[in-house]
Each structure stands twice: as C-alpha cells, then as structure tokens.
Design a protein around this motif. Structure first.
Motif, short mmCIF file in Angstrom:
data_model
loop_
_atom_site.label_atom_id
_atom_site.label_comp_id
_atom_site.label_asym_id
_atom_site.label_seq_id
_atom_site.Cartn_x
_atom_site.Cartn_y
_atom_site.Cartn_z
N SER A 1 0.85 -1.18 0.00
CA SER A 1 0.00 0.00 0.00
C SER A 1 0.89 1.24 0.00
CB SER A 1 -0.90 0.01 1.24
OG SER A 1 -1.75 -1.11 1.27
N VAL A 2 0.37 2.33 -0.51
CA VAL A 2 1.10 3.59 -0.52
C VAL A 2 0.26 4.64 0.19
CG1 VAL A 2 2.12 5.41 -1.93
CG2 VAL A 2 2.27 3.03 -2.68
N GLU B 1 -5.98 -0.73 8.16
CA GLU B 1 -6.17 -1.56 9.36
C GLU B 1 -5.09 -2.62 9.47
OE1 GLU B 1 -10.07 -3.15 9.54
OE2 GLU B 1 -11.07 -1.19 9.60
N VAL B 2 -4.78 -3.27 8.36
CA VAL B 2 -3.73 -4.29 8.34
C VAL B 2 -2.97 -4.18 7.03
CG1 VAL B 2 -4.95 -5.92 9.83
CG2 VAL B 2 -5.31 -6.01 7.36
N GLY B 3 -1.79 -4.82 7.00
CA GLY B 3 -1.03 -4.87 5.76
C GLY B 3 0.34 -4.25 5.89
N GLN B 4 1.01 -4.12 4.75
CA GLN B 4 2.33 -3.51 4.68
C GLN B 4 2.30 -2.42 3.63
OE1 GLN B 4 5.48 -6.30 4.05
NE2 GLN B 4 5.23 -7.28 6.04
N GLY B 5 3.12 -1.40 3.84
CA GLY B 5 3.10 -0.32 2.88
C GLY B 5 4.30 0.59 2.95
N VAL B 6 4.20 1.65 2.16
CA VAL B 6 5.24 2.67 2.05
C VAL B 6 4.58 4.04 2.17
CG1 VAL B 6 6.91 3.76 0.51
CG2 VAL B 6 6.78 1.27 0.63
N GLU B 7 5.14 4.88 3.00
CA GLU B 7 4.66 6.25 3.14
C GLU B 7 5.69 7.20 2.54
OE1 GLU B 7 3.36 9.41 6.67
OE2 GLU B 7 4.36 7.52 7.18
N GLU C 1 15.92 20.09 -4.71
CA GLU C 1 17.00 20.82 -4.06
C GLU C 1 18.17 20.95 -5.01
OE1 GLU C 1 19.89 20.54 -0.10
OE2 GLU C 1 19.42 18.74 -1.25
N ARG C 2 18.51 22.17 -5.36
CA ARG C 2 19.71 22.48 -6.14
C ARG C 2 19.90 21.54 -7.34
NH1 ARG C 2 23.33 25.94 -3.87
NH2 ARG C 2 24.07 25.99 -6.02
N SER C 3 18.94 21.57 -8.25
CA SER C 3 19.01 20.81 -9.51
C SER C 3 18.77 19.32 -9.34
CB SER C 3 20.36 21.04 -10.21
OG SER C 3 20.59 22.41 -10.43
N ASN C 4 18.26 18.91 -8.18
CA ASN C 4 17.96 17.50 -7.92
C ASN C 4 16.54 17.34 -7.40
OD1 ASN C 4 20.85 16.01 -7.86
ND2 ASN C 4 21.04 18.05 -6.95
N TYR C 5 15.93 16.21 -7.74
CA TYR C 5 14.69 15.81 -7.08
C TYR C 5 15.03 14.74 -6.04
CZ TYR C 5 11.67 18.30 -10.30
OH TYR C 5 11.04 19.29 -11.01
N TYR C 6 14.27 14.73 -4.96
CA TYR C 6 14.49 13.72 -3.93
C TYR C 6 13.15 13.24 -3.40
CZ TYR C 6 13.57 17.51 -0.58
OH TYR C 6 13.00 18.54 0.11
N VAL C 7 13.15 12.02 -2.88
CA VAL C 7 11.98 11.48 -2.22
C VAL C 7 12.44 10.65 -1.02
CG1 VAL C 7 11.86 9.39 -3.67
CG2 VAL C 7 9.80 10.22 -2.53
N GLU C 8 11.76 10.82 0.09
CA GLU C 8 12.03 10.02 1.29
C GLU C 8 10.85 9.11 1.54
OE1 GLU C 8 12.67 10.37 6.13
OE2 GLU C 8 12.85 12.18 4.89
N LEU C 9 11.14 7.84 1.77
CA LEU C 9 10.10 6.83 1.99
C LEU C 9 10.28 6.19 3.35
CD1 LEU C 9 10.44 4.99 -1.46
CD2 LEU C 9 8.93 6.92 -0.93
N ARG C 10 9.16 5.75 3.91
CA ARG C 10 9.19 5.01 5.17
C ARG C 10 8.35 3.74 5.03
NH1 ARG C 10 9.78 7.40 10.24
NH2 ARG C 10 9.06 9.37 9.36
N ARG C 11 8.93 2.60 5.36
CA ARG C 11 8.19 1.34 5.35
C ARG C 11 7.34 1.23 6.62
NH1 ARG C 11 9.56 -3.31 2.58
NH2 ARG C 11 7.51 -3.88 3.39
N TRP C 12 6.17 0.59 6.50
CA TRP C 12 5.34 0.34 7.67
C TRP C 12 4.63 -1.01 7.53
CZ3 TRP C 12 0.29 -0.33 6.30
CH2 TRP C 12 -0.17 0.35 5.17
N SER C 13 4.30 -1.57 8.66
CA SER C 13 3.61 -2.86 8.70
C SER C 13 2.71 -2.88 9.92
CB SER C 13 4.64 -4.00 8.78
OG SER C 13 4.00 -5.25 8.81
N LYS C 14 1.51 -3.42 9.75
CA LYS C 14 0.57 -3.46 10.89
C LYS C 14 -0.40 -4.62 10.73
CE LYS C 14 -2.28 0.01 11.07
NZ LYS C 14 -2.88 1.36 11.04
#
Length: 276
Positions: A242-243, A250-256, A263-276
């Motif tokens: 899931s995203v 309620e349940v499952g695994q995903g990415v937030e 930033e200065r000619s770059n794109y960035y993305v930060e991800l966090r894994r989760w499970s419940k």
C-alpha cells in the motif's frame, strides 16, 4: 558563462540497456574515478540531515556509493550508524574504502543496484544518491527502487533517493531543455549525455602532452517534476504494498512518502516502510 545545452540521446528498441549502461556509465566512471572523486566531497544538506536523524545503532547501505562521501556520516556522531557502500565501479570503491580520511576502512561491496543482493529487510535504512538516473529505462529505474524497498525493514525502514532534475538552478552549467521542449519533458523527463572533461593530472595515466583533454559523455535520465515520486509509488505497488499514511490502513504492509521535493538541480523522495 551561459549554461551548455545537453545532447539528447535515445535507446534504440533493439539495444540492450545493460550494454548501453556499461558503455555509457560504468566504463566511464572507472576511467574518471580519481578526478570525479576530487569534485565530490561536500555532503548535500538534506542527505546529511537524514543520516544525522537516524537512531544510534542502525545499519544501512548506500546504493551507488561512488567515492563513499556519505559513509562516514553523521559527522557529529561518528560511528553512531553503520552505512555499507555498494557500487559498480571498482575504482570508486577503492576510494570509498577510505572515505573520511580518519584511518577507518569502510565496508564496501562491488555490486549492481538492480540485483537482489541483500536478505529482505536486512537494513534499517538505505540511500541512493545520483544513481538511479543512470539507468536507461523506466522498468530498470523502477526495479532499482524496488530493491531499496525490499532491502529495508518492513516495520520501520527508511529510504532516501536523489536524482538529477530537468529544472537546473542558476548555478548549473547545464541546460536540459529549450522552451519549446519543456511541455514534453515535463511529462516524462529527458535522456541526455552529460560531458565530463577529464583532468590530465588526475587521469588514470597522467599525460604531459599538449593535446586537448579527453571528454567522456555519461548517460543520464533527467527527471521531470513529480516523476520520481510516481516512480517510487509504482515500485511499491508492484511489490504489492500500500502507498500512503499507515493510519488509514487496518492491516497490511506499505510505504509512506515522507517528503518529495527539489533541491539544487535535484529531485528527492524520502520513503518510510510500515507494517501493521
């Protein structure tokens, strides 16, 4: 000096992307490793902050570590976290082993960012800085993100990815698109060759002759606005994750997606894994 317009390039349908990358990326970085490393010494602020805020004792890896400049971080807590570097360039890895210059030998691994090299969930965090943009197709870029997602802990794993952007800042020496190309490029990015003028003094075989310096053209996929975030989400969904905000599930695994920016000619993305 006005920014230089970069040469466009396209992968022919019959051309093997791995062979294309070997010729236009991997072989070049082995050839320019010493000179390249001499220009890559200052950590980018958002990456340094990301590493600084990780809990003490966490173990992670740098996918496409280059000269290993992020391996010694955080600077204010040396040794608080342990980052293993992986790269395709053996010459850059030799430099990365001694990153930081503090007589500490860093852990580095020769490998491919597309390979399933790690036990699933082996790491607490992963970074991929200026690497995925060297992959020649969407599917290969998506697979590289999937390998990062798979390698970190499904309950708390953190990921930070950086790629070069079409939108270059005022200090950039590069111009990616003209105005009449902007609409198309803004939708899907642009494939270009970026020249590297090799310093004769820092070449693998220094030369004293008066001939022009050697120029190497490296392949890049320059990302459009929103493209990296979409790529990360596509990679997660393809893994059956899931995203979004874990509180909505309620349940499952995903990415937030924690942050997604430029930033200065770059794109960035930060991800966090989760499970419940």
């Amino acid at each position: 000096m006005a920014p230089r317009k970069l040469e466009s390039v396209s992968l022919e349908p019959s051309e093997d992307p791995a062979t294309f990358e070997s010729k236009n990326v991997h072989q070049i970085y082995d050839a320019i490793a010493t000179h390249f490393s001499s220009t890559r010494y200052k950590p980018w602020p958002i990456i340094a902050t990301f590493l600084q805020n990780l809990p003490t004792g966490w173990v992670g890896f740098d996918s496409g570590t280059g000269n290993g400049k992020y391996l010694p971080l955080p600077a204010d807590r040396p040794g608080a976290i342990w980052t293993i570097g992986m790269d395709r360039s053996r010459n850059l890895l030799e430099i990365a082993r001694h990153a930081g210059g503090d007589d500490v030998v860093r852990e580095v691994v020769w490998g491919n960012v597309l390979e399933n090299a790690w036990r699933p969930g082996a790491f607490d965090y992963a970074i991929s800085i200026a690497t995925i943009h060297h992959l020649a197709t969407y599917e290969r870029r998506k697979l590289a993100v999937q390998r990062l997602i798979q390698a970190v802990d499904p309950n708390h794993g953190r990921i930070l990815i950086y790629v070069w952007a079409i939108e270059q800042d005022e200090l950039s020496k590069r111009k990616v698109v003209d105005q009449d190309e902007a609409v198309v490029a803004d939708e899907k990015g642009k494939d270009v060759m970026v020249p590297w003028v090799l310093s004769k003094n820092l070449a693998a075989k220094p030369s004293e002759d008066s001939s022009p310096p050697e120029v190497f053209n490296r392949y890049y996929h320059m990302f459009a606005k929103g493209e990296l975030g979409t790529l990360a989400k596509d990679a997660a969904v393809a893994l059956g994750l899931s995203v979004g905000d874990p509180s909505a599930e309620e349940v499952g695994q995903g990415v937030e997606v924690v942050q997604d920016g430029w930033e200065r000619s770059n794109y960035y993305v930060e991800l966090r894994r989760w499970s419940k």
